[in-house]
Design a protein around this motif. Structure first.
Motif, PDB file in Angstrom:
ATOM      1  N   ILE A  27       0.803  -1.037   0.050  1.00  0.00           N
ATOM      2  CA  ILE A  27      -0.001   0.004  -0.127  1.00  0.00           C
ATOM      3  C   ILE A  27       0.813   1.305   0.142  1.00  0.00           C
ATOM      4  N   SER A  28       1.812   1.164   0.842  1.00  0.00           N
ATOM      5  CA  SER A  28       2.862   2.217   0.789  1.00  0.00           C
ATOM      6  C   SER A  28       3.422   2.662  -0.350  1.00  0.00           C
ATOM      7  N   GLU A  29       3.895   1.504  -1.039  1.00  0.00           N
ATOM      8  CA  GLU A  29       4.730   1.769  -2.398  1.00  0.00           C
ATOM      9  C   GLU A  29       3.807   2.466  -3.415  1.00  0.00           C
ATOM     10  N   LEU A  30       2.596   1.479  -3.552  1.00  0.00           N
ATOM     11  CA  LEU A  30       1.456   2.230  -4.430  1.00  0.00           C
ATOM     12  C   LEU A  30       1.240   3.599  -4.215  1.00  0.00           C
ATOM     13  N   ASP A  31       0.817   4.050  -2.782  1.00  0.00           N
ATOM     14  CA  ASP A  31       0.675   5.411  -2.664  1.00  0.00           C
ATOM     15  C   ASP A  31       1.778   6.366  -3.057  1.00  0.00           C
ATOM     16  N   ASN A  32       3.033   5.917  -2.591  1.00  0.00           N
ATOM     17  CA  ASN A  32       4.098   6.918  -3.026  1.00  0.00           C
ATOM     18  C   ASN A  32       4.364   7.011  -4.542  1.00  0.00           C
ATOM     19  N   LEU A  33       3.759   5.960  -5.667  1.00  0.00           N
ATOM     20  CA  LEU A  33       4.147   5.927  -6.803  1.00  0.00           C
ATOM     21  C   LEU A  33       2.571   6.727  -7.419  1.00  0.00           C
ATOM     22  N   GLY A  34       1.675   7.076  -6.580  1.00  0.00           N
ATOM     23  CA  GLY A  34       0.632   7.363  -7.124  1.00  0.00           C
ATOM     24  C   GLY A  34      -0.396   6.625  -7.846  1.00  0.00           C
ATOM     25  N   VAL A  35      -0.385   5.478  -7.391  1.00  0.00           N
ATOM     26  CA  VAL A  35      -1.010   4.194  -8.132  1.00  0.00           C
ATOM     27  C   VAL A  35      -2.634   4.200  -7.612  1.00  0.00           C
ATOM     28  N   GLU A  36      -3.523   4.457  -8.122  1.00  0.00           N
ATOM     29  CA  GLU A  36      -4.865   4.315  -7.767  1.00  0.00           C
ATOM     30  C   GLU A  36      -5.250   2.708  -7.533  1.00  0.00           C
ATOM     31  N   HIS A  37      -5.573   2.510  -6.247  1.00  0.00           N
ATOM     32  CA  HIS A  37      -5.756   0.975  -6.042  1.00  0.00           C
ATOM     33  C   HIS A  37      -6.653   0.682  -4.817  1.00  0.00           C
ATOM     34  N   ASP A  38      -6.970  -0.456  -4.673  1.00  0.00           N
ATOM     35  CA  ASP A  38      -8.042  -1.033  -3.908  1.00  0.00           C
ATOM     36  C   ASP A  38      -7.172  -2.437  -3.573  1.00  0.00           C
ATOM     37  N   ILE A  39      -7.608  -2.877  -2.177  1.00  0.00           N
ATOM     38  CA  ILE A  39      -6.987  -4.063  -1.864  1.00  0.00           C
ATOM     39  C   ILE A  39      -8.108  -5.036  -1.507  1.00  0.00           C
ATOM     40  N   HIS A  40      -8.119  -6.228  -1.915  1.00  0.00           N
ATOM     41  CA  HIS A  40      -9.123  -7.196  -1.334  1.00  0.00           C
ATOM     42  C   HIS A  40      -8.448  -8.444  -0.946  1.00  0.00           C
ATOM     43  N   ILE A  41      -8.488  -8.829   0.204  1.00  0.00           N
ATOM     44  CA  ILE A  41      -7.911  -9.664   0.916  1.00  0.00           C
ATOM     45  C   ILE A  41      -8.819 -11.060   0.788  1.00  0.00           C
ATOM     46  N   THR A  42      -8.448 -12.146   0.067  1.00  0.00           N
ATOM     47  CA  THR A  42      -9.290 -13.359  -0.308  1.00  0.00           C
ATOM     48  C   THR A  42      -9.701 -14.079   0.779  1.00  0.00           C
ATOM     49  N   LYS A  43     -10.685 -14.559   0.718  1.00  0.00           N
ATOM     50  CA  LYS A  43     -11.307 -15.675   1.747  1.00  0.00           C
ATOM     51  C   LYS A  43     -11.227 -17.012   1.516  1.00  0.00           C
ATOM     52  N   SER A  44     -11.465 -17.123   0.150  1.00  0.00           N
ATOM     53  CA  SER A  44     -11.222 -18.572  -0.564  1.00  0.00           C
ATOM     54  C   SER A  44     -10.998 -18.441  -1.777  1.00  0.00           C
ATOM     55  N   VAL A  45     -11.144 -19.409  -2.564  1.00  0.00           N
ATOM     56  CA  VAL A  45     -11.017 -19.463  -4.171  1.00  0.00           C
ATOM     57  C   VAL A  45     -12.228 -18.974  -4.642  1.00  0.00           C
ATOM     58  N   GLU A  46     -13.264 -19.337  -3.917  1.00  0.00           N
ATOM     59  CA  GLU A  46     -14.671 -18.726  -4.424  1.00  0.00           C
ATOM     60  C   GLU A  46     -14.657 -17.509  -4.499  1.00  0.00           C
ATOM     61  N   ASP A  47     -14.284 -16.724  -3.232  1.00  0.00           N
ATOM     62  CA  ASP A  47     -14.155 -15.331  -3.134  1.00  0.00           C
ATOM     63  C   ASP A  47     -13.450 -14.669  -4.131  1.00  0.00           C
ATOM     64  N   LEU A  48     -12.220 -15.251  -4.345  1.00  0.00           N
ATOM     65  CA  LEU A  48     -11.416 -14.690  -5.608  1.00  0.00           C
ATOM     66  C   LEU A  48     -12.114 -14.603  -6.871  1.00  0.00           C
ATOM     67  N   VAL A  49     -12.761 -15.667  -7.383  1.00  0.00           N
ATOM     68  CA  VAL A  49     -13.150 -15.646  -8.644  1.00  0.00           C
ATOM     69  C   VAL A  49     -14.326 -14.890  -8.662  1.00  0.00           C
ATOM     70  N   ALA A  50     -15.263 -14.993  -7.609  1.00  0.00           N
ATOM     71  CA  ALA A  50     -16.536 -14.108  -7.542  1.00  0.00           C
ATOM     72  C   ALA A  50     -16.047 -12.576  -7.561  1.00  0.00           C
ATOM     73  N   THR A  51     -15.168 -12.370  -6.814  1.00  0.00           N
ATOM     74  CA  THR A  51     -14.970 -10.784  -6.798  1.00  0.00           C
ATOM     75  C   THR A  51     -14.419 -10.387  -8.158  1.00  0.00           C
ATOM     76  N   ILE A  52     -13.378 -11.150  -9.013  1.00  0.00           N
ATOM     77  CA  ILE A  52     -13.101 -10.919 -10.121  1.00  0.00           C
ATOM     78  C   ILE A  52     -14.067 -10.712 -11.158  1.00  0.00           C
ATOM     79  N   LYS A  53     -15.066 -11.877 -11.122  1.00  0.00           N
ATOM     80  CA  LYS A  53     -16.009 -11.844 -12.111  1.00  0.00           C
ATOM     81  C   LYS A  53     -16.777 -10.260 -11.869  1.00  0.00           C
ATOM     82  N   LYS A  54     -17.124 -10.177 -10.700  1.00  0.00           N
ATOM     83  CA  LYS A  54     -18.083  -8.808 -10.676  1.00  0.00           C
ATOM     84  C   LYS A  54     -17.317  -7.769 -10.906  1.00  0.00           C
ATOM     85  N   SER A  55     -15.942  -7.702 -11.003  1.00  0.00           N
ATOM     86  CA  SER A  55     -15.090  -6.442 -11.111  1.00  0.00           C
ATOM     87  C   SER A  55     -14.731  -6.316 -12.520  1.00  0.00           C
ATOM     88  N   LEU A  56     -14.932  -7.282 -13.535  1.00  0.00           N
ATOM     89  CA  LEU A  56     -14.674  -7.128 -14.859  1.00  0.00           C
ATOM     90  C   LEU A  56     -15.312  -6.090 -15.356  1.00  0.00           C
TER      91      LEU A  56
END
Length: 121
Positions: free
Chosen positions: A24-53
């Motif tokens: 987070i600190s490095e991306l903030d310092n570089l001015g990269v607009e970002h959000d963080i998602h901490i995955t809970k499971s493979v299903e959570d990872l896949v579902a979050t990507i699909k809804k974010s496409l």
């Protein structure tokens, strides 16, 4: 370009989640607009990507290892989204073969520079 970072909290025995603040600190310092998602499971990872496409995210970045990247590529393939990795797995074979460094600062610079290339799956 907006970036969505997926952290696999169990990668490399917790190394990935322990690196969260530094990323987070490095991306903030570089001015990269970002959000963080901490995955809970493979299903959570896949579902979050699909809804974010259909969102304004251009970059989908794994903080984990080959397994995390494997699940992400299977969802992102065929889209116009960029896939990247900050290697935090036990082997990191894919990152190694692509010449992606194991250094967080260097990986964040790659994200900032939009250093991408197309790969045949």
């Amino acid at each position: 370009m907006k970036t969505l970072i997926f952290i696999n909290p169990v990668s490399a025995g917790g190394k990935a989640i322990a690196s969260r603040d530094e990323i987070i600190s490095e991306l903030d310092n570089l001015g990269v607009e970002h959000d963080i998602h901490i995955t809970k499971s493979v299903e959570d990872l896949v579902a979050t990507i699909k809804k974010s496409l259909d969102s304004d995210y251009s970059n989908f970045i794994a903080v984990g290892g080959d397994g995390t990247l494997h699940h992400m590529v299977n969802v992102i393939a065929g889209s116009n989204k960029n896939l990247g990795i900050i290697p935090m797995g036990s082997g990191n074979d894919i990152a190694l073969n692509l010449g992606i460094p194991n250094d967080i600062k260097e990986c964040c610079k790659i994200i900032k520079q939009q250093n991408t290339k197309k790969l045949d799956l």
